[in-house]
Design a protein around this motif. Structure first.
Motif, PDB file in Angstrom:
ATOM      1  N   LEU A   1      52.135  40.750  47.518  1.00 12.16           N
ATOM      2  CA  LEU A   1      51.572  40.691  48.864  1.00 12.16           C
ATOM      3  C   LEU A   1      50.402  41.662  49.008  1.00 12.16           C
ATOM      4  O   LEU A   1      49.355  41.316  49.568  1.00 12.16           O
ATOM      5  CB  LEU A   1      52.644  41.005  49.900  1.00 12.16           C
ATOM      6  N   LEU A   2      50.558  42.863  48.491  1.00 11.21           N
ATOM      7  CA  LEU A   2      49.481  43.851  48.563  1.00 11.21           C
ATOM      8  C   LEU A   2      48.236  43.356  47.836  1.00 11.21           C
ATOM      9  O   LEU A   2      47.113  43.520  48.329  1.00 11.21           O
ATOM     10  CB  LEU A   2      49.954  45.180  47.971  1.00 11.21           C
ATOM     11  N   ALA A   3      48.433  42.747  46.688  1.00  9.33           N
ATOM     12  CA  ALA A   3      47.300  42.228  45.927  1.00  9.33           C
ATOM     13  C   ALA A   3      46.613  41.098  46.682  1.00  9.33           C
ATOM     14  O   ALA A   3      45.373  41.022  46.716  1.00  9.33           O
ATOM     15  CB  ALA A   3      47.774  41.742  44.556  1.00  9.33           C
ATOM     16  N   LEU A   4      47.392  40.228  47.311  1.00  7.84           N
ATOM     17  CA  LEU A   4      46.825  39.112  48.079  1.00  7.84           C
ATOM     18  C   LEU A   4      46.029  39.618  49.281  1.00  7.84           C
ATOM     19  O   LEU A   4      44.919  39.137  49.562  1.00  7.84           O
ATOM     20  CB  LEU A   4      47.949  38.183  48.537  1.00  7.84           C
ATOM     21  N   LEU A   5      46.578  40.602  49.986  1.00 11.25           N
ATOM     22  CA  LEU A   5      45.885  41.157  51.140  1.00 11.25           C
ATOM     23  C   LEU A   5      44.612  41.880  50.718  1.00 11.25           C
ATOM     24  O   LEU A   5      43.573  41.770  51.393  1.00 11.25           O
ATOM     25  CB  LEU A   5      46.808  42.115  51.897  1.00 11.25           C
TER      26      LEU A   5
END
Length: 207
Positions: A30-34
């Motif tokens: 999720l952090l990478a996507l954001l």
């Protein structure tokens, strides 16, 4: 207040580190996507960094996902420069997720008063300085009672109430109530459109 505040803070620090490490590991996709969404929309740095006052007033660099357009840091109308991705991140509190790294490093806690600017902390009177006796948090007692819609004196009052009533039960209560607040979307901005983790100017010393 716990019978042994030092023991409470030590155990809380251990729990913070374990939970922050677990959340960072599980939330890495999720952090990478954001981060990708922030980078693709407007260029510029993915992270916003700013010096804040931690426990005891010690300065540290807080991390957030960037929600403003590069160069769009107008203190009088910051909301006008929020990107589309930034509005989504702020709406759900996702811009604060990089602060799990601050928690892991011991600069913040999962629960506590929101960290303010060093110059604001320097202007605290003796009563307000009690806010600095615990690590600042990702969420806190003031956040679940109105988030940014609260006036600064009301935030101080609620934060000091938290400092006077420290307990693991209270911390769990705050953590459980935080998702409901985020879901409601209440208190995202103050009455003047600001996102006031801190007041725009240091308050004058109390007489």
């Amino acid at each position: 207040m716990p019978s042994d505040p030092a023991a409470y803070l030590a155990v809380k620090r251990l729990l913070d580190a374990v939970l922050a490490a677990l959340l960072l590991a599980l939330g890495l996709p999720l952090l990478a996507l954001l981060a990708l969404a922030v980078a693709v929309e407007g260029g510029g740095p993915v992270l916003f960094r700013q010096t804040r006052a931690g426990r005891g007033g010690q300065p540290f660099e807080i991390l957030k996902f960037r929600t403003l357009r590069p160069g769009g840091h107008d203190p009088d109308d910051p909301a006008a420069h929020v990107t589309r991705v930034g509005r989504f991140l702020r709406r759900w509190g996702l811009d604060e997720l990089p602060q799990l790294w601050n928690v892991l490093r011991g600069q913040m806690s999962l629960v506590g008063p929101r960290p303010t600017l060093p110059e604001q902390a320097a202007a605290y009177d003796a009563r307000e300085r009690r806010r600095l006796t615990v690590r600042p948090g990702l969420t806190g007692w003031a956040q679940i009672h109105g988030r940014n819609a609260l006036s600064w004196p009301e935030r101080i009052r609620l934060d000091l109430w938290y400092v006077d009533h420290l307990s693991f039960r209270l911390d769990v209560q705050i953590l459980l109530r935080t998702p409901r607040l985020l879901w409601s979307g209440r208190g995202l901005y103050g009455a003047d459109g600001r996102n006031p983790d801190f007041p725009p100017q240091p308050a004058p010393p109390q007489s």
